[in-house]
Write an enzyme that holds these catalytic residues in place. Structure first.
Site, PDB file in Angstrom:
ATOM      1  N   LYS A  12     -97.813  70.231 -31.486  1.00  0.00           N
ATOM      2  CA  LYS A  12     -96.528  70.507 -32.138  1.00  0.00           C
ATOM      3  C   LYS A  12     -96.142  69.343 -33.052  1.00  0.00           C
ATOM      4  CE  LYS A  12     -94.847  73.663 -28.586  1.00  0.00           C
ATOM      5  NZ  LYS A  12     -93.981  73.945 -27.425  1.00  0.00           N
TER       6      LYS A  12
ATOM      7  N   GLN B  63     -90.062  70.562 -23.658  1.00  0.00           N
ATOM      8  CA  GLN B  63     -91.264  71.297 -23.265  1.00  0.00           C
ATOM      9  C   GLN B  63     -91.133  71.782 -21.816  1.00  0.00           C
ATOM     10  OE1 GLN B  63     -93.723  72.177 -25.335  1.00  0.00           O
ATOM     11  NE2 GLN B  63     -94.913  73.187 -23.763  1.00  0.00           N
TER      12      GLN B  63
ATOM     13  N   ASP C  51     -85.995  76.610 -29.875  1.00  0.00           N
ATOM     14  CA  ASP C  51     -86.777  77.486 -29.011  1.00  0.00           C
ATOM     15  C   ASP C  51     -86.067  78.815 -28.770  1.00  0.00           C
ATOM     16  OD1 ASP C  51     -89.328  76.693 -28.069  1.00  0.00           O
ATOM     17  OD2 ASP C  51     -88.422  75.056 -26.924  1.00  0.00           O
TER      18      ASP C  51
HETATM   19  N1  GUN Z   1     -93.819  76.108 -22.625  1.00  0.00           N
HETATM   20  C1  GUN Z   1     -94.630  77.144 -22.917  1.00  0.00           C
HETATM   21  N2  GUN Z   1     -94.257  77.720 -24.098  1.00  0.00           N
HETATM   22  C2  GUN Z   1     -93.191  77.006 -24.541  1.00  0.00           C
HETATM   23  C3  GUN Z   1     -92.364  77.119 -25.704  1.00  0.00           C
HETATM   24  O1  GUN Z   1     -92.524  77.991 -26.572  1.00  0.00           O
HETATM   25  N3  GUN Z   1     -91.367  76.190 -25.800  1.00  0.00           N
HETATM   26  C4  GUN Z   1     -91.159  75.241 -24.850  1.00  0.00           C
HETATM   27  N4  GUN Z   1     -90.145  74.404 -25.035  1.00  0.00           N
HETATM   28  N5  GUN Z   1     -91.895  75.121 -23.759  1.00  0.00           N
HETATM   29  C5  GUN Z   1     -92.907  76.003 -23.618  1.00  0.00           C
END
Ligand code: GUN
Length: 283
Positions: free
Chosen positions: A53, A97, A120
């Site tokens: 990311k 995350q 998100d």
């Molecule tokens: N863990 C798995 N997928 C995601 C996501 O799209 N965003 C976040 N913040 N954590 C995740």
């Protein structure tokens, strides 16, 4: 043999387009768009996702702030970091995350993110807005899936869409987005009885279970569109939730793992961050 939906290629197109939009934004507003990523603990999969990311954020010309806290971090320690990012006017998006270590209350932590920085789309207000078809930040993975289906001109109106998995991150928002596209939507999950009866009726099948090769050819209708959200590590190799080799012989379209939904999730995170920056500048 199914047509392979190439998420890697589509995500590259989206990122190239974003690069231009990001550079125009910078020129217009004389500031860099910034995404903060918070990782608590040492979950190896999360470490890989976060690294990817950050790399993609910088690739499109945005600034990334990376906050890493130990597995043992307390609520107060995590809250302090998020509160700082919340107050920092140069930060456009905050991503925490998931999953968090077990001792931390996920909803309590997410609530610390201001709504305008929720890239998100996990906050209750964004989830509610999505349900009501109001403007909202859309969770990145289902957002990416919809972009893939649209890019490949998959007809959605009136189709039977079956989702396996009811998570807040994928299953539930995916259902809302497919409903918005006029699909008839069914959400199946670990307690569903006779799962095959549902999946065999799916024109569009979304697998978000978290079990390698769970979806086998006998569960798939001829000509179905199969989207594989799974990323499972088995003996150092990555597998999706779908038995790709056999299901691809039956499906009309299928996403591979890796190179399918994964890169799209990141591209949509960047898109959400850009949209968040634009909204913040217009407010
Ligand atoms: N863990 C798995 N997928 C995601 C996501 O799209 N965003 C976040 N913040 N954590 C995740």
């Amino acid at each position: 043999m199914a047509i392979i939906i190439d998420g890697k290629n589509l995500s590259s197109l989206i990122k190239e387009n974003l690069k231009e939009k990001v550079s125009e934004f910078e020129e217009k507003y004389n500031r860099q768009i910034t995404l903060a990523v918070v990782l608590v603990g040492e979950n190896p999969a999360s470490q890989v996702y976060v690294r990817n990311k950050i790399k993609a954020t910088e690739y499109v010309g945005m600034k990334s702030l990376s906050i890493t806290l130990p597995e043992t971090a307390t609520y107060e320690e995590v809250a302090k970091e998020i509160n700082n990012l919340a107050l920092d006017n140069s930060v456009d998006g905050i991503l925490v995350q998931l999953p968090l270590p077990k001792h931390l209350d996920e909803q309590k932590i997410l609530k610390l993110i201001p709504i305008e920085k929720d890239v998100d789309g996990f906050l209750p207000e964004n989830v509610g807005n999505l349900c009501l078809n109001l403007e909202s930040s859309i969770p990145c993975t289902p957002f990416g899936v919809i972009q893939m289906l649209k890019h490949y001109n998959v007809e959605l109106k009136g189709k039977n869409a079956v989702i396996i998995g009811r998570s807040n991150i994928v299953g539930k928002p995916m259902a809302m987005l497919l409903l918005k596209e006029d699909c008839t939507v069914t959400i199946c999950h670990s307690k569903t009885t006779n799962l095959k009866e549902f999946t065999n009726k799916a024109d569009i099948l979304i697998a978000a279970i978290g079990k390698a090769k769970f979806v086998t050819e006998d569960m798939v209708k001829d000509g179905a569109v199969v989207i594989d959200v799974g990323i499972n590590r088995v003996d150092g190799k990555i597998y999706g939730d779908v038995d790709f080799e056999n299901v691809s012989k039956k499906a009309s379209y299928i996403t591979p793992v890796p190179g399918g939904v994964g890169p799209m999730t990141i591209a949509m995170l960047l898109e959400n961050t850009y949209l968040s920056a634009v909204r913040r500048n217009n407010e």
